[in-house]
Scaffold this motif. Structure first.
Motif, mmCIF file in Angstrom:
data_model
loop_
_atom_site.group_PDB
_atom_site.id
_atom_site.type_symbol
_atom_site.label_atom_id
_atom_site.label_comp_id
_atom_site.label_asym_id
_atom_site.label_seq_id
_atom_site.Cartn_x
_atom_site.Cartn_y
_atom_site.Cartn_z
ATOM 1 N N SER A 84 0.381 -1.317 0.044
ATOM 2 C CA SER A 84 0.433 -0.200 -0.106
ATOM 3 C C SER A 84 0.531 1.440 0.130
ATOM 4 O O SER A 84 0.570 2.567 -1.047
ATOM 5 N N THR A 85 2.249 1.344 0.532
ATOM 6 C CA THR A 85 2.532 2.457 0.844
ATOM 7 C C THR A 85 3.955 2.920 -0.542
ATOM 8 O O THR A 85 3.219 3.736 -1.094
ATOM 9 N N MET A 86 3.891 1.032 -1.689
ATOM 10 C CA MET A 86 4.672 1.379 -2.533
ATOM 11 C C MET A 86 4.069 1.757 -3.389
ATOM 12 O O MET A 86 3.877 3.632 -4.503
ATOM 13 N N GLU A 87 2.597 1.469 -3.676
ATOM 14 C CA GLU A 87 1.383 1.884 -4.463
ATOM 15 C C GLU A 87 0.672 3.646 -3.740
ATOM 16 O O GLU A 87 0.757 4.203 -5.033
ATOM 17 N N SER A 88 0.934 3.818 -3.283
ATOM 18 C CA SER A 88 0.567 5.246 -2.447
ATOM 19 C C SER A 88 1.266 6.493 -3.643
ATOM 20 O O SER A 88 0.978 7.589 -4.049
ATOM 21 N N CYS A 89 2.712 6.121 -3.168
ATOM 22 C CA CYS A 89 4.115 6.915 -3.887
ATOM 23 C C CYS A 89 4.190 6.579 -4.871
ATOM 24 O O CYS A 89 4.829 7.963 -6.303
ATOM 25 N N THR A 90 3.797 5.414 -5.678
ATOM 26 C CA THR A 90 4.384 5.092 -7.120
ATOM 27 C C THR A 90 3.040 6.115 -8.022
ATOM 28 O O THR A 90 3.263 6.508 -8.956
ATOM 29 N N ARG A 91 1.337 6.137 -7.492
ATOM 30 C CA ARG A 91 0.126 6.924 -8.078
ATOM 31 C C ARG A 91 0.629 8.399 -7.801
ATOM 32 O O ARG A 91 0.033 9.002 -8.634
ATOM 33 N N ALA A 92 1.096 8.490 -6.285
ATOM 34 C CA ALA A 92 1.484 10.117 -6.892
ATOM 35 C C ALA A 92 2.832 10.415 -7.853
ATOM 36 O O ALA A 92 2.077 11.750 -8.987
ATOM 37 N N LEU A 93 3.309 9.799 -8.172
ATOM 38 C CA LEU A 93 4.274 9.330 -9.411
ATOM 39 C C LEU A 93 3.985 9.875 -10.600
ATOM 40 O O LEU A 93 4.656 10.833 -11.579
ATOM 41 N N LEU A 94 3.698 9.110 -11.016
ATOM 42 C CA LEU A 94 2.604 8.610 -12.061
ATOM 43 C C LEU A 94 1.991 9.767 -12.660
ATOM 44 O O LEU A 94 1.376 9.937 -13.659
ATOM 45 N N GLN A 95 1.464 10.490 -11.618
ATOM 46 C CA GLN A 95 1.456 12.061 -11.936
ATOM 47 C C GLN A 95 2.236 12.758 -12.614
ATOM 48 O O GLN A 95 1.203 13.232 -13.686
ATOM 49 N N LEU A 96 3.310 12.972 -12.700
ATOM 50 C CA LEU A 96 3.856 13.693 -13.097
ATOM 51 C C LEU A 96 3.894 12.822 -14.809
ATOM 52 O O LEU A 96 3.685 11.832 -15.086
ATOM 53 N N GLU A 97 4.268 13.555 -15.933
ATOM 54 C CA GLU A 97 4.141 13.234 -17.668
ATOM 55 C C GLU A 97 5.272 11.977 -17.721
ATOM 56 O O GLU A 97 6.612 12.926 -16.831
ATOM 57 N N GLU A 98 5.367 11.759 -18.421
ATOM 58 C CA GLU A 98 6.273 10.207 -18.613
ATOM 59 C C GLU A 98 7.294 10.249 -17.684
ATOM 60 O O GLU A 98 8.544 10.323 -18.036
ATOM 61 N N VAL A 99 6.848 9.573 -16.469
ATOM 62 C CA VAL A 99 7.680 9.437 -15.953
ATOM 63 C C VAL A 99 7.233 7.355 -15.369
ATOM 64 O O VAL A 99 6.539 7.311 -15.977
ATOM 65 N N ASP A 100 9.053 6.970 -15.542
ATOM 66 C CA ASP A 100 8.720 6.165 -15.313
ATOM 67 C C ASP A 100 8.827 5.390 -13.717
ATOM 68 O O ASP A 100 9.671 6.170 -13.547
ATOM 69 N N VAL A 101 8.493 4.748 -12.999
ATOM 70 C CA VAL A 101 8.533 4.149 -11.879
ATOM 71 C C VAL A 101 9.064 2.630 -11.055
ATOM 72 O O VAL A 101 8.257 1.453 -12.392
ATOM 73 N N SER A 102 10.113 2.026 -11.038
ATOM 74 C CA SER A 102 10.008 0.929 -11.246
ATOM 75 C C SER A 102 10.467 1.131 -9.091
ATOM 76 O O SER A 102 10.687 2.410 -8.728
ATOM 77 N N LEU A 103 10.194 0.061 -8.353
ATOM 78 C CA LEU A 103 10.750 -0.885 -7.409
ATOM 79 C C LEU A 103 11.800 -1.317 -6.754
ATOM 80 O O LEU A 103 11.951 -2.165 -7.389
ATOM 81 N N LEU A 104 11.614 -0.906 -5.650
ATOM 82 C CA LEU A 104 12.975 -1.335 -4.897
ATOM 83 C C LEU A 104 12.774 -1.243 -2.708
ATOM 84 O O LEU A 104 12.317 -0.641 -2.557
ATOM 85 N N SER A 105 12.799 -2.702 -2.624
ATOM 86 C CA SER A 105 12.535 -2.534 -1.049
ATOM 87 C C SER A 105 14.232 -3.528 -0.504
ATOM 88 O O SER A 105 14.077 -4.846 -1.039
ATOM 89 N N MET A 106 14.475 -2.835 1.152
ATOM 90 C CA MET A 106 14.920 -4.453 1.642
ATOM 91 C C MET A 106 14.191 -6.065 2.122
ATOM 92 O O MET A 106 15.522 -6.531 1.507
ATOM 93 N N ALA A 107 12.968 -6.031 2.001
ATOM 94 C CA ALA A 107 12.110 -6.372 2.410
ATOM 95 C C ALA A 107 11.299 -6.963 2.011
ATOM 96 O O ALA A 107 10.591 -6.228 1.727
ATOM 97 N N VAL A 108 10.656 -8.334 1.371
ATOM 98 C CA VAL A 108 9.211 -8.190 1.691
ATOM 99 C C VAL A 108 8.487 -9.264 2.431
ATOM 100 O O VAL A 108 9.598 -10.068 2.936
ATOM 101 N N VAL A 109 7.137 -9.260 2.417
ATOM 102 C CA VAL A 109 6.841 -9.813 3.981
ATOM 103 C C VAL A 109 5.991 -11.164 3.458
ATOM 104 O O VAL A 109 5.141 -10.559 2.769
ATOM 105 N N GLN A 110 6.190 -12.021 3.175
ATOM 106 C CA GLN A 110 5.423 -13.272 2.581
ATOM 107 C C GLN A 110 3.821 -12.566 3.604
ATOM 108 O O GLN A 110 3.759 -12.835 4.300
ATOM 109 N N GLN A 111 3.144 -12.956 2.637
ATOM 110 C CA GLN A 111 1.764 -13.758 3.342
ATOM 111 C C GLN A 111 0.959 -14.473 3.122
ATOM 112 O O GLN A 111 1.632 -15.495 2.557
ATOM 113 N N GLY A 112 0.413 -14.347 4.488
ATOM 114 C CA GLY A 112 0.143 -16.490 4.240
ATOM 115 C C GLY A 112 -0.495 -16.770 5.409
ATOM 116 O O GLY A 112 -1.278 -16.812 6.132
#
Length: 148
Positions: free
Chosen positions: A120-148
């Motif tokens: 949700s945090t990355m989605e919210s940040c990406t949504r804000a960045l994609l409001q800029l014209e002609e910007v691509d966004v890639s994501l990187l994180s130190m860790a990912v929590v496995q859901q289960g």
């Protein structure tokens, strides 16, 4: 790193990860590396943004600019560690915006966070960045929590 004043771990992980990213042809040319921001009150209390040093080292490795002024966290959200997926998404969906006062001369952003739990945090940040014209966004994180 986040709660035990171990900011230097970010430097080590950033150097290690940056070395691997240099050889990732699929990533493409990154213009700017942007850490997910903390709310100013939270950053003042903690004394640092736990992902900043990690992002700085990534930027150095990729010969990209490091910018911590592009995204702004306008809402101070309490810790989400005890919230379920829906509550995390609801509380962070409009928490971030692009700083209207900064120079936005870039095409490819690498957005960096410490951990992805629900996205949700990355989605919210990406949504804000994609409001800029002609910007691509890639994501990187130190860790990912496995859901289960």
């Amino acid at each position: 790193m986040k709660y035990k004043n171990q900011e230097e771990i970010g430097s080590f992980l950033g150097d290690w990860c940056g070395a691997h990213l240099q050889n990732d042809a699929g990533l493409g040319k990154i213009d700017v590396v942007v850490p997910v921001p903390l709310h100013p009150k939270k950053q003042k209390k903690r004394g640092y943004n736990q992902v900043a040093l990690f992002a700085q080292k990534i930027a150095e490795s990729l010969h990209a600019e490091y910018r911590d002024d592009i995204l702004v966290k306008g809402v101070n959200i309490k810790s989400q560690t005890k919230k379920d997926r829906h509550l995390r998404w609801e509380s962070s969906k409009e928490a971030f915006c692009v700083n209207p006062d900064c120079n936005l001369n870039f095409r490819h952003v690498l957005l960096v966070d410490d951990v992805i739990t629900t996205g949700s945090t990355m989605e919210s940040c990406t949504r804000a960045l994609l409001q800029l014209e002609e910007v691509d966004v890639s994501l990187l994180s130190m860790a990912v929590v496995q859901q289960g």
